[in-house]
Design a protein around this motif. Structure first.
Motif, PDB file in Angstrom:
ATOM      1  N   GLN A 183       0.564  -1.254   0.446  1.00 54.38           N
ATOM      2  CA  GLN A 183       0.127   0.146  -0.059  1.00 54.38           C
ATOM      3  C   GLN A 183       1.017   1.233  -0.086  1.00 54.38           C
ATOM      4  OE1 GLN A 183      -2.491   0.795   3.908  1.00 54.38           O
ATOM      5  NE2 GLN A 183      -3.942   1.187   2.424  1.00 54.38           N
ATOM      6  N   LEU A 184       1.545   1.176   1.186  1.00 56.30           N
ATOM      7  CA  LEU A 184       3.126   2.675   1.182  1.00 56.30           C
ATOM      8  C   LEU A 184       3.400   2.527  -0.408  1.00 56.30           C
ATOM      9  CD1 LEU A 184       4.089   4.185   2.737  1.00 56.30           C
ATOM     10  CD2 LEU A 184       5.670   2.559   2.829  1.00 56.30           C
ATOM     11  N   ALA A 185       3.662   1.575  -0.706  1.00 54.23           N
ATOM     12  CA  ALA A 185       4.431   1.532  -2.437  1.00 54.23           C
ATOM     13  C   ALA A 185       4.082   2.117  -3.257  1.00 54.23           C
ATOM     14  CB  ALA A 185       5.223  -0.015  -2.839  1.00 54.23           C
ATOM     15  N   ARG A 186       2.655   1.393  -3.414  1.00 52.00           N
ATOM     16  CA  ARG A 186       1.644   2.480  -4.406  1.00 52.00           C
ATOM     17  C   ARG A 186       1.583   3.694  -4.259  1.00 52.00           C
ATOM     18  NH1 ARG A 186      -0.850  -2.599  -3.974  1.00 52.00           N
ATOM     19  NH2 ARG A 186      -2.239  -1.527  -2.334  1.00 52.00           N
ATOM     20  N   LEU A 187       1.041   4.345  -3.041  1.00 53.24           N
ATOM     21  CA  LEU A 187       1.081   5.601  -2.577  1.00 53.24           C
ATOM     22  C   LEU A 187       2.597   6.155  -2.806  1.00 53.24           C
ATOM     23  CD1 LEU A 187       0.066   7.717  -1.432  1.00 53.24           C
ATOM     24  CD2 LEU A 187       1.426   7.308   1.373  1.00 53.24           C
ATOM     25  N   GLU A 188       3.556   5.888  -2.306  1.00 57.17           N
ATOM     26  CA  GLU A 188       4.742   6.771  -3.089  1.00 57.17           C
ATOM     27  C   GLU A 188       5.154   6.769  -4.327  1.00 57.17           C
ATOM     28  OE1 GLU A 188       8.150   5.897   1.245  1.00 57.17           O
ATOM     29  OE2 GLU A 188       7.796   4.440  -0.419  1.00 57.17           O
ATOM     30  N   SER A 189       4.671   5.459  -4.984  1.00 56.23           N
ATOM     31  CA  SER A 189       4.955   5.765  -6.928  1.00 56.23           C
ATOM     32  C   SER A 189       3.945   6.564  -7.095  1.00 56.23           C
ATOM     33  CB  SER A 189       4.918   3.999  -7.035  1.00 56.23           C
ATOM     34  OG  SER A 189       3.231   4.200  -6.820  1.00 56.23           O
ATOM     35  N   GLY A 190       2.658   7.017  -6.799  1.00 57.62           N
ATOM     36  CA  GLY A 190       2.043   8.099  -7.313  1.00 57.62           C
ATOM     37  C   GLY A 190       0.455   7.632  -7.561  1.00 57.62           C
ATOM     38  N   GLN A 191       0.299   6.086  -7.817  1.00 61.58           N
ATOM     39  CA  GLN A 191      -0.217   5.558  -8.433  1.00 61.58           C
ATOM     40  C   GLN A 191      -2.352   5.706  -7.916  1.00 61.58           C
ATOM     41  OE1 GLN A 191       0.748   1.769  -8.141  1.00 61.58           O
ATOM     42  NE2 GLN A 191       2.136   1.849  -9.546  1.00 61.58           N
ATOM     43  N   GLU A 192      -2.362   6.080  -6.445  1.00 63.60           N
ATOM     44  CA  GLU A 192      -3.510   5.949  -5.572  1.00 63.60           C
ATOM     45  C   GLU A 192      -3.622   7.816  -5.842  1.00 63.60           C
ATOM     46  OE1 GLU A 192      -3.786   3.813  -2.078  1.00 63.60           O
ATOM     47  OE2 GLU A 192      -3.703   1.990  -3.715  1.00 63.60           O
ATOM     48  N   ARG A 193      -3.622   8.267  -7.027  1.00 64.71           N
ATOM     49  CA  ARG A 193      -4.159   9.983  -6.175  1.00 64.71           C
ATOM     50  C   ARG A 193      -5.247  10.161  -6.917  1.00 64.71           C
ATOM     51  NH1 ARG A 193       1.398  13.100  -7.008  1.00 64.71           N
ATOM     52  NH2 ARG A 193       1.865  11.181  -8.608  1.00 64.71           N
ATOM     53  N   GLU A 194      -6.278  10.782  -6.523  1.00 64.66           N
ATOM     54  CA  GLU A 194      -7.859  11.191  -7.178  1.00 64.66           C
ATOM     55  C   GLU A 194      -8.215  12.372  -6.129  1.00 64.66           C
ATOM     56  OE1 GLU A 194     -11.608   8.775  -8.096  1.00 64.66           O
ATOM     57  OE2 GLU A 194      -9.965   7.495  -7.796  1.00 64.66           O
ATOM     58  N   ARG A 195      -8.217  12.976  -6.772  1.00 60.76           N
ATOM     59  CA  ARG A 195      -9.099  14.687  -6.273  1.00 60.76           C
ATOM     60  C   ARG A 195     -10.553  14.648  -6.112  1.00 60.76           C
ATOM     61  NH1 ARG A 195      -3.372  13.694  -4.453  1.00 60.76           N
ATOM     62  NH2 ARG A 195      -2.828  15.297  -4.153  1.00 60.76           N
ATOM     63  N   GLN A 196     -10.882  15.228  -4.683  1.00 63.38           N
ATOM     64  CA  GLN A 196     -12.019  15.127  -5.093  1.00 63.38           C
ATOM     65  C   GLN A 196     -12.601  15.899  -3.691  1.00 63.38           C
ATOM     66  OE1 GLN A 196     -14.322  11.696  -4.460  1.00 63.38           O
ATOM     67  NE2 GLN A 196     -12.979  10.621  -3.208  1.00 63.38           N
ATOM     68  N   ALA A 197     -13.511  16.303  -3.834  1.00 62.02           N
ATOM     69  CA  ALA A 197     -14.462  17.590  -2.548  1.00 62.02           C
ATOM     70  C   ALA A 197     -14.936  16.300  -1.666  1.00 62.02           C
ATOM     71  CB  ALA A 197     -15.724  17.845  -2.996  1.00 62.02           C
ATOM     72  N   VAL A 198     -14.201  17.120   0.258  1.00 61.08           N
ATOM     73  CA  VAL A 198     -14.177  15.786   1.004  1.00 61.08           C
ATOM     74  C   VAL A 198     -14.351  16.697   1.958  1.00 61.08           C
ATOM     75  CG1 VAL A 198     -12.806  14.748   2.686  1.00 61.08           C
ATOM     76  CG2 VAL A 198     -12.526  13.897   0.368  1.00 61.08           C
ATOM     77  N   ASP A 199     -15.275  16.068   2.821  1.00 59.18           N
ATOM     78  CA  ASP A 199     -15.777  17.338   4.481  1.00 59.18           C
ATOM     79  C   ASP A 199     -15.345  16.952   5.326  1.00 59.18           C
ATOM     80  OD1 ASP A 199     -17.045  18.168   6.453  1.00 59.18           O
ATOM     81  OD2 ASP A 199     -19.196  17.947   5.738  1.00 59.18           O
ATOM     82  N   PRO A 200     -13.718  17.336   5.996  1.00 63.41           N
ATOM     83  CA  PRO A 200     -13.218  17.240   6.604  1.00 63.41           C
ATOM     84  C   PRO A 200     -13.865  16.690   7.833  1.00 63.41           C
ATOM     85  CG  PRO A 200     -12.134  19.296   5.887  1.00 63.41           C
ATOM     86  CD  PRO A 200     -13.525  18.840   5.421  1.00 63.41           C
ATOM     87  N   MET A 201     -14.984  16.872   7.937  1.00 63.74           N
ATOM     88  CA  MET A 201     -15.537  17.172   9.687  1.00 63.74           C
ATOM     89  C   MET A 201     -16.089  15.578   9.397  1.00 63.74           C
ATOM     90  SD  MET A 201     -18.741  18.845  11.934  1.00 63.74           S
ATOM     91  CE  MET A 201     -19.854  18.068  10.417  1.00 63.74           C
ATOM     92  N   GLN A 202     -17.150  15.636   8.691  1.00 64.94           N
ATOM     93  CA  GLN A 202     -17.388  14.017   7.736  1.00 64.94           C
ATOM     94  C   GLN A 202     -16.241  12.772   7.567  1.00 64.94           C
ATOM     95  OE1 GLN A 202     -19.918  13.437   4.602  1.00 64.94           O
ATOM     96  NE2 GLN A 202     -20.719  11.504   5.408  1.00 64.94           N
ATOM     97  N   LEU A 203     -15.117  13.329   7.597  1.00 62.48           N
ATOM     98  CA  LEU A 203     -14.192  12.078   6.889  1.00 62.48           C
ATOM     99  C   LEU A 203     -13.334  11.650   8.778  1.00 62.48           C
ATOM    100  CD1 LEU A 203     -12.124  10.957   5.033  1.00 62.48           C
ATOM    101  CD2 LEU A 203     -10.554  12.638   5.445  1.00 62.48           C
ATOM    102  N   GLY A 204     -13.416  12.984   9.397  1.00 61.25           N
ATOM    103  CA  GLY A 204     -12.634  12.714  10.529  1.00 61.25           C
ATOM    104  C   GLY A 204     -14.025  11.461  11.803  1.00 61.25           C
ATOM    105  N   GLU A 205     -15.206  11.934  11.573  1.00 64.52           N
ATOM    106  CA  GLU A 205     -16.084  11.049  12.119  1.00 64.52           C
ATOM    107  C   GLU A 205     -15.814   9.981  12.014  1.00 64.52           C
ATOM    108  OE1 GLU A 205     -19.856  13.686  12.342  1.00 64.52           O
ATOM    109  OE2 GLU A 205     -19.615  14.949  13.287  1.00 64.52           O
ATOM    110  N   GLY A 206     -16.394   9.742  10.391  1.00 67.80           N
ATOM    111  CA  GLY A 206     -15.940   8.580  10.340  1.00 67.80           C
ATOM    112  C   GLY A 206     -14.619   6.858   9.932  1.00 67.80           C
ATOM    113  N   ALA A 207     -13.636   7.665  10.932  1.00 69.17           N
ATOM    114  CA  ALA A 207     -12.820   7.157  11.252  1.00 69.17           C
ATOM    115  C   ALA A 207     -12.477   6.908  13.041  1.00 69.17           C
ATOM    116  CB  ALA A 207     -11.896   8.380  10.881  1.00 69.17           C
TER     117      ALA A 207
END
Length: 474
Positions: free
Chosen positions: A313-337
Motif C-alpha cells: 500500500q505504501l509502495a503504491r502511494l509513494e509511486s503516485g498511483q493512488e491520487r484521486e482528488r475530490q471534494a471531501v468534508d473534513p468533519m464527516q471524514l474524521g467522524e467516520g474514522a
C-alpha cells in the motif's frame, strides 16, 4: 569562464568581425560611389556647355563670349544652399577650353591661358574622339587636393575643333562622404548595441534555464521533492527529460533495493518464530504447549500478512498511483474514522472523544486521507492505557484543515523521535506486541503528497500529540 559569458563573447566576436568586414566594404565604396555620381554630373555639364563654347570659338570670342560672361556672373552673389546640413555658398567649378592643338584658349580661373594641355588625358583623349577624363592632385603630397576633370568635344560636323573641360575639386565632396561614413558608423554602433542587448537576453535566458536544471538536480540529489521545470527549448527540454528518466530509473532501483532489504530484515523475526514453533510442534509437545505455539504461528503469520499488505500500500502511494482528488468534508471524514474504531476502543476500555469543526469541502484523496487519519488513531489506541482518554480534534486553519490526535500513553522516547517516521521502525506496545512500522510512514507520505505536514511530539501534559495539516487544494 561561465558558458553564458563564453556564448556572449562568441556572439560579439562574430558580430564584430562581420560588422568590420561590412563597414570596411561600405566605407571603401562610399568615396568611389560619390565620385562616380559627381563624374556623371560633370559629364552632363560638359555636354551642355560644349555647344555654347563652340559658338564662342567659331565667333572668335572665347575671352568675352557668352560662356565667359556666364562664369563671370556665376559667383557674384552667394548661393546659400543648405544641402544635408552643409551650406554651399558658391559654385566650385573650373572650365577651360582648348583648341585643336591642345592650347588653352579660355580658362575660367585665368591661370593657364596659352599653356599646352595636349598631354592631359582629358584633352588628349577627347581630341581623338574618345571619352576624356582625369583626376589630378593639385598638391602631390595631399590626397584630398585631387580635382576631377571631364571633357566634351567641340564638334563642327565630324571635325573636332577643340574641347571643353569641366573641373571640380574632390574636397567639395568630403562633407557628403563624411556624412555617409558618420551615419554608417552610427548605424553600426546601434546594431552593435542591439546585438549586445539580444546577446545579453539570450545569455540570461540560457543561464536561467541552466539554473533551473541545476536547482532541479540539487533538489533530487538531496532527496527533496522536485518537479522537472519547463525550459521552453527543444534541446534543454530533451536534456531535462533525460535527467528525469535517469532519476526515475535510479530512484526505482534504489527504492527496490531499500524495500527488499527492509522487508527481508523485518520478515526474519516472524519467520524465525514460525520456524521455531514448527520445530517444537514436530516433537509432539503437550496440548497446551502446542496451542501456545500454534497461537504464535497465527500471530506471526498475521503480522507478516499485515506487513506485506501495508508495504504494498505504501509502495503504491509513494509511486503516485493512488491520487484521486475530490471534494471531501473534513468533519464527516474524521467522524467516520472515529466511528470505525469505536468498537476497538470500547474493547480496550479507552474513551474516544472527538471535537470536529465544520469546514468547506477540501480537494483531497478521500481514501488516502481517511487511512492516514485512521493510522494515527490506531497508533494512539495501541499506546493508550486501559481507562485512558483519546481526543480527536479538527478545525480549519491556514487555508486548510488540521486534525489533532492526543493520547495519554507513555510518550515517545527521546532516542526514537528522529526515527519515528522511518519505514518498519516501531516501538514495543504496552502489551508487548510489535507493529509493522509502516502506519506513520504512510500518514507522513499522504501529508507530503497533499502538500501538508505531519508532526508528532510529546505533550507537556503527558502522552503524544499528532497533528496532521492538509491544505485545501490538496
Amino acid at each position: 569562464m561561465r558558458i553564458g559569458l563564453q556564448l556572449l563573447a562568441g556572439l560579439l566576436l562574430i558580430f564584430a568581425l562581420a560588422a568590420w568586414f561590412v563597414l570596411e566594404i561600405f566605407v571603401e565604396e562610399i568615396k568611389p560611389g560619390v565620385r562616380s555620381a559627381a563624374e556623371d554630373t560633370l559629364v552632363d555639364m560638359a555636354q551642355i556647355l560644349a555647344p555654347l563654347a563652340l559658338d564662342d570659338l567659331q565667333d572668335g570670342k572665347m575671352a568675352n563670349g557668352r560662356l565667359a560672361h556666364a562664369f563671370t556672373r556665376l559667383n557674384q552673389s552667394p548661393i546659400n544652399a543648405l544641402i544635408d546640413g552643409h551650406l554651399k555658398q558658391q559654385a566650385e567649378y573650373r572650365i577651360y577650353v582648348v583648341d585643336a592643338n591642345g592650347s588653352v584658349i579660355y580658362d575660367s580661373s585665368g591661370q593657364d591661358l596659352g599653356k599646352d594641355y595636349s598631354r592631359w588625358n582629358d584633352v588628349h583623349l577627347t581630341l581623338r574622339g574618345q571619352y576624356g577624363a582625369r583626376s589630378t592632385r593639385s598638391d602631390p603630397d595631399d590626397p584630398t587636393s585631387s580635382v576631377m576633370h571631364v571633357a566634351a568635344p567641340l564638334r563642327e560636323g565630324n571635325k573636332i575643333l577643340g574641347s571643353l573641360t569641366v573641373a571640380k575639386p574632390n574636397h567639395t565632396l568630403l562633407p557628403m562622404i563624411e556624412r555617409g561614413e558618420r551615419q554608417l558608423l552610427q548605424a553600426a554602433a546601434l546594431m552593435l548595441f542591439i546585438a549586445l542587448l539580444i546577446g545579453a537576453l539570450l545569455v540570461w535566458w540560457l543561464n536561467r534555464s541552466i539554473r533551473k536544471l541545476e536547482s532541479y538536480a540539487q533538489a533530487v540529489s538531496q532527496g527533496e521533492p522536485a518537479q522537472l521545470p519547463h525550459l521552453y527549448s527543444l534541446e534543454l527540454d530533451r536534456l531535462g527529460r533525460s535527467l528525469e528518466t535517469m532519476r526515475r530509473q535510479l530512484d526505482g532501483k534504489r527504492y527496490i533495493e531499500q524495500y527488499v532489504h527492509s522487508l527481508t530484515h523485518e520478515l526474519k523475526s516472524p519467520l524465525a518464530a514460525i520456524r521455531g514453533a514448527g520445530e517444537l510442534l514436530a516433537e509432539a509437545p503437550p496440548a497446551e504447549v502446542a496451542t501456545r505455539f500454534i497461537n504464535n504461528i497465527n500471530q506471526e503469520s498475521t503480522r507478516m500478512q499485515q506487513l506485506i499488505e501495508r508495504m504494498l500500500q505504501l509502495a503504491r502511494l509513494e509511486s503516485g498511483q493512488e491520487r484521486e482528488r475530490q471534494a471531501v468534508d473534513p468533519m464527516q471524514l474524521g467522524e467516520g474514522a472515529v466511528a470505525a474504531r469505536q468498537i476497538v476502543a470500547d474493547r480496550r476500555g479507552i474513551t474516544l472523544s472527538h471535537s470536529l469543526k465544520p469546514a468547506q469541502p477540501q480537494r483531497w484523496d478521500r481514501l488516502l486521507v481517511g487511512q492516514a487519519l485512521g493510522n494515527l488513531i490506531d497508533n494512539a489506541l495501541d499506546f493508550s492505557p486501559s481507562g485512558g482518554l483519546l481526543v480527536i480534534e479538527g478545525e480549519p486553519v491556514q487555508e486548510g484543515y488540521r486534525f489533532r490526535v492526543k493520547d495519554q500513553g507513555p510518550g515517545i522516547p527521546d532516542f526514537a523521535l528522529p526515527r519515528i517516521f522511518e519505514r518498519f521502525y516501531s516501538l514495543p506496545r504496552p502489551n508487548g506486541a510489535k507493529s509493522s512500522g509502516i502506519g506513520l510512514s504512510f500518514a507522513a507520505e499522504v501529508a507530503r503528497q497533499h502538500g501538508g505536514s505531519l508532526t508528532l511530539h510529546n505533550d507537556q501534559q503527558g502522552g503524544v500529540l499528532a497533528e496532521l495539516w492538509l491544505p485545501s487544494h490538496g
